[in-house]
Write a protein that holds these residues in place. Structure first.
Motif, PDB file in Angstrom:
ATOM      1  N   HIS A 193       0.873  -1.171   0.000  1.00  0.00           N
ATOM      2  CA  HIS A 193       0.000   0.000   0.000  1.00  0.00           C
ATOM      3  C   HIS A 193       0.912   1.224   0.000  1.00  0.00           C
ATOM      4  O   HIS A 193       1.370   1.665   1.049  1.00  0.00           O
ATOM      5  CB  HIS A 193      -0.925   0.014   1.219  1.00  0.00           C
ATOM      6  N   PHE A 194       1.185   1.719  -1.198  1.00  0.00           N
ATOM      7  CA  PHE A 194       2.133   2.814  -1.293  1.00  0.00           C
ATOM      8  C   PHE A 194       1.520   4.105  -0.793  1.00  0.00           C
ATOM      9  O   PHE A 194       0.337   4.382  -1.030  1.00  0.00           O
ATOM     10  CB  PHE A 194       2.639   2.962  -2.729  1.00  0.00           C
ATOM     11  N   GLY A 195       2.319   4.849  -0.082  1.00  0.00           N
ATOM     12  CA  GLY A 195       1.847   6.105   0.480  1.00  0.00           C
ATOM     13  C   GLY A 195       2.967   7.127   0.531  1.00  0.00           C
ATOM     14  O   GLY A 195       4.135   6.810   0.292  1.00  0.00           O
ATOM     15  N   MET A 196       2.578   8.354   0.831  1.00  0.00           N
ATOM     16  CA  MET A 196       3.541   9.452   0.838  1.00  0.00           C
ATOM     17  C   MET A 196       3.346  10.264   2.102  1.00  0.00           C
ATOM     18  O   MET A 196       2.214  10.464   2.549  1.00  0.00           O
ATOM     19  CB  MET A 196       3.288  10.311  -0.396  1.00  0.00           C
ATOM     20  N   LEU A 197       4.455  10.688   2.679  1.00  0.00           N
ATOM     21  CA  LEU A 197       4.395  11.566   3.848  1.00  0.00           C
ATOM     22  C   LEU A 197       5.154  12.836   3.498  1.00  0.00           C
ATOM     23  O   LEU A 197       6.317  12.773   3.100  1.00  0.00           O
ATOM     24  CB  LEU A 197       5.040  10.886   5.055  1.00  0.00           C
ATOM     25  N   ILE A 198       4.479  13.987   3.621  1.00  0.00           N
ATOM     26  CA  ILE A 198       5.131  15.248   3.296  1.00  0.00           C
ATOM     27  C   ILE A 198       5.314  16.038   4.591  1.00  0.00           C
ATOM     28  O   ILE A 198       4.335  16.310   5.293  1.00  0.00           O
ATOM     29  CB  ILE A 198       4.312  16.045   2.268  1.00  0.00           C
ATOM     30  N   ASP A 199       6.553  16.344   4.894  1.00  0.00           N
ATOM     31  CA  ASP A 199       6.863  17.035   6.131  1.00  0.00           C
ATOM     32  C   ASP A 199       6.794  18.548   5.890  1.00  0.00           C
ATOM     33  O   ASP A 199       7.681  19.123   5.260  1.00  0.00           O
ATOM     34  CB  ASP A 199       8.265  16.623   6.604  1.00  0.00           C
TER      35      ASP A 199
ATOM     36  N   SER B 258       3.260  18.104  10.554  1.00  0.00           N
ATOM     37  CA  SER B 258       3.588  19.463  10.961  1.00  0.00           C
ATOM     38  C   SER B 258       3.604  19.524  12.472  1.00  0.00           C
ATOM     39  O   SER B 258       2.758  18.933  13.148  1.00  0.00           O
ATOM     40  CB  SER B 258       2.567  20.455  10.412  1.00  0.00           C
ATOM     41  N   SER B 259       4.574  20.277  12.994  1.00  0.00           N
ATOM     42  CA  SER B 259       4.638  20.435  14.447  1.00  0.00           C
ATOM     43  C   SER B 259       3.702  21.548  14.901  1.00  0.00           C
ATOM     44  O   SER B 259       3.522  21.767  16.091  1.00  0.00           O
ATOM     45  CB  SER B 259       6.081  20.728  14.867  1.00  0.00           C
ATOM     46  N   LYS B 260       3.143  22.293  13.933  1.00  0.00           N
ATOM     47  CA  LYS B 260       2.313  23.442  14.298  1.00  0.00           C
ATOM     48  C   LYS B 260       0.826  23.082  14.330  1.00  0.00           C
ATOM     49  O   LYS B 260       0.291  22.558  13.354  1.00  0.00           O
ATOM     50  CB  LYS B 260       2.535  24.575  13.292  1.00  0.00           C
ATOM     51  N   GLN B 261       0.221  23.441  15.420  1.00  0.00           N
ATOM     52  CA  GLN B 261      -1.194  23.136  15.613  1.00  0.00           C
ATOM     53  C   GLN B 261      -2.071  23.782  14.545  1.00  0.00           C
ATOM     54  O   GLN B 261      -2.967  23.143  13.990  1.00  0.00           O
ATOM     55  CB  GLN B 261      -1.614  23.628  16.992  1.00  0.00           C
ATOM     56  N   TRP B 262      -1.804  25.063  14.216  1.00  0.00           N
ATOM     57  CA  TRP B 262      -2.697  25.751  13.275  1.00  0.00           C
ATOM     58  C   TRP B 262      -2.665  25.116  11.890  1.00  0.00           C
ATOM     59  O   TRP B 262      -3.688  25.055  11.198  1.00  0.00           O
ATOM     60  CB  TRP B 262      -2.408  27.264  13.226  1.00  0.00           C
ATOM     61  N   VAL B 263      -1.504  24.601  11.508  1.00  0.00           N
ATOM     62  CA  VAL B 263      -1.405  23.937  10.202  1.00  0.00           C
ATOM     63  C   VAL B 263      -2.265  22.676  10.202  1.00  0.00           C
ATOM     64  O   VAL B 263      -3.023  22.405   9.263  1.00  0.00           O
ATOM     65  CB  VAL B 263       0.061  23.582   9.884  1.00  0.00           C
ATOM     66  N   ARG B 264      -2.196  21.939  11.304  1.00  0.00           N
ATOM     67  CA  ARG B 264      -2.972  20.697  11.377  1.00  0.00           C
ATOM     68  C   ARG B 264      -4.468  20.993  11.359  1.00  0.00           C
ATOM     69  O   ARG B 264      -5.262  20.231  10.828  1.00  0.00           O
ATOM     70  CB  ARG B 264      -2.587  19.914  12.638  1.00  0.00           C
ATOM     71  N   GLU B 265      -4.842  22.130  11.928  1.00  0.00           N
ATOM     72  CA  GLU B 265      -6.265  22.480  11.940  1.00  0.00           C
ATOM     73  C   GLU B 265      -6.765  22.888  10.553  1.00  0.00           C
ATOM     74  O   GLU B 265      -7.889  22.570  10.160  1.00  0.00           O
ATOM     75  CB  GLU B 265      -6.536  23.595  12.950  1.00  0.00           C
ATOM     76  N   VAL B 266      -5.925  23.591   9.799  1.00  0.00           N
ATOM     77  CA  VAL B 266      -6.316  23.989   8.441  1.00  0.00           C
ATOM     78  C   VAL B 266      -6.664  22.756   7.600  1.00  0.00           C
ATOM     79  O   VAL B 266      -7.563  22.788   6.759  1.00  0.00           O
ATOM     80  CB  VAL B 266      -5.182  24.810   7.775  1.00  0.00           C
TER      81      VAL B 266
END
Ligand code: SF4
Ligand code: SF4
Lengths: 274, 205
Positions: A17-23, A255-263
């Motif tokens: 199951h190929f996947g991608m993680l973008i930091d 993302s280490s930033k909360q606001w990014v995760r919320e967007v």
């Protein structure tokens, strides 16, 4: 629904199951991934590429902001390929379930949502169905500047006017990796055998690509997906876009930033409030 | 009612029945000729190959049979049509002195020009075919798809469908249906969520 029920029967057969993680902490918005993708996949371009309604790109860079006034303003770049949605049941991706001619399909052996442009007849249902705007329509036949057609990648077929295209996770590289494995008599391909063009091009190493079913692969260790919850990440800093839609994407972000995760979910909390 | 009437009138005119039958047979024959001879002649453009190649002779002499000229590269790709350097490896000096060899040495090897073969099995651009998967893993012989070309003593003409631009050989034994039938019978992976057959990109790009 039909495809969903059928899909469940054979779910156990899945091998990759190929996947991608973008930091997103690492991505600086340079756009190397977009350039690499365009040249790898023979993506055509218009005389005026600033008109984003007609230009085609499989990997699109978005810029998001926390919308706070100076000095608290923060920005983040968000590269978006096709999410290769698995859907709730294996294969019930938004785009796959609407295509009338099986031009786009979910492959249960790889988790890749394939697009076969020569089969597509251009109804564009899939573009409407895709919640990520990952698909583009060819309004014109591609025209290459003289001499440039010599530089096209022979492993990727050039699209014609009237068909839809999208990110393929560079599956021609998967095909090549399998070719090599067949020749060497190996039943499986290795992590390094198959990497997408954007992954290799990213100068900050923000993109990680691999097999989410393989606990040895870097992506699986970083995401730690919960297969009982359709691959939801256990790592609290990792998220997927529009998780609540249940599209079950194979592309993850960190993302280490909360606001990014919320967007990523339009600030909508679990009760549906924004 | 009407049938009875017609039957009785037919009986009264046996000569015209014979005439009708004759006209029918003539028309039928004409259409067959058009369908079998005229239409294919118009549909397919016949072109000779630049050289006539004797497969039978070469497979006997070459060290490694078919593999001497058609081989796998290290990365798993298949080198289908040999380049001129492969020919040069043996034809540095005259071997048989036949017409084809003379032409080969004079026009291609001496000038280091690739031979513009017309490939009978050339697939459309959207097709991905893995020789490694079929020849190595599935252990299929070349003749399964290519027929007995390895036994041929001369290169036959290349026939191109003027409407599609594809080779006639491909239409006859290498269509998508031919691939799909075999994949259906052997049930390779059945990974497609839409069809439960093999995933599209197993064979497409
Ligand atoms: S991101 Fe869009 S195109 Fe890609 S699999 Fe999901 S719905 Fe389909
Ligand atoms: S535009 Fe093409 S791929 Fe999309 S739904 Fe229609 S036929 Fe299928």
């Amino acid at each position: 629904m039909i495809s969903g029920t059928k899909a469940m029967k054979t779910k156990t057969k899945q091998t990759y199951h190929f996947g991608m993680l973008i930091d997103l902490d690492r991505c600086n918005g340079c756009g190397s991934c977009m350039v690499a993708c365009m040249s790898e996949n023979n993506i055509s371009f218009r005389p005026d590429e600033t008109d984003k309604q007609t230009s085609i790109t499989w990997m699109r860079m978005y810029r998001i902001s926390n919308r706070k006034p100076f000095p608290d303003t923060e920005r983040c770049f968000l590269p978006m390929p096709c999410m290769h949605c698995e859907g709730k049941e294996s294969g019930h991706s938004p785009c796959v379930s609407v295509c009338p001619v099986t031009a786009t399909d979910y492959d249960r052996n790889t988790g890749i949502v394939s697009q076969i442009p020569s089969r597509c007849f251009g109804c564009r249902y899939c573009m409407v169905a895709c919640p990520y705007h990952a698909r583009s329509f060819n309004w014109w036949d591609p025209v290459w500047p003289k001499g440039m057609e010599q530089m096209l990648n022979p492993d990727v077929s050039v699209r014609m006017r009237g068909v839809v295209e999208k990110c393929s996770f560079c599956y021609h590289r998967y095909q090549s990796a399998r070719d090599k494995a067949h020749l060497q008599g190996r039943p499986r391909i290795e992590e390094s055998d198959y990497q997408t063009s954007c992954t290799e091009a990213c100068p900050t190493g923000a993109i990680t690509f691999g097999d989410l079913n393989n606990p040895q692969h870097r992506i699986t260790q970083m995401v730690n997906p919960d297969r009982n919850l359709s691959g939801k990440p256990r790592n609290p800093q990792v998220f997927r876009l529009l998780e609540k839609l249940g599209t079950n994407p194979s592309v993850y972000y960190h993302s280490s930033k909360q606001w990014v995760r919320e967007v990523s979910d339009n600030h909508i909390d679990d009760k549906g409030r924004s | 009612m009407s049938r009875n009437t017609r039957n009785s009138s037919d009986q009264q005119l046996p000569g015209s029945v014979r005439l009708h039958a004759l006209a029918f047979m003539l028309g039928f024959g004409c259409l067959l000729l058009i369908g079998w001879v005229a239409f294919p002649a118009l549909l397919y453009k016949n072109t000779p190959q630049p050289l006539s190649f004797n497969h039978r002779l070469h497979t006997k002499i070459a060290d490694d049979g078919c593999n001497s000229c058609h081989f796998f590269r290290k990365d798993g790709r298949f080198s289908g049509i040999p380049g001129i350097e492969t020919c040069r490896a043996c034809h540095t000096k005259v071997e048989t002195g036949g017409d084809s060899e003379t032409q080969l040495i004079r026009d291609y090897i001496a000038k280091t020009v690739e031979i513009p073969w017309q490939v009978y099995a050339r697939q459309p651009d959207s097709v991905f075919f893995s020789h490694a998967a079929h020849v190595r893993s599935a252990e299929l012989g070349c003749e399964t798809c290519h027929g007995d070309i390895g036994q041929s003593a001369v290169s036959r003409h290349y026939e191109e469908n003027v409407m599609t631009g594809y080779s006639r050989d491909m239409e006859e034994s290498m269509k998508m249906d031919d691939c799909a039938n075999c994949h259906e019978e052997t049930k390779q992976d059945g990974a497609s969520a839409q069809t439960d057959r093999d995933g599209c990109f197993i064979c497409h790009k």
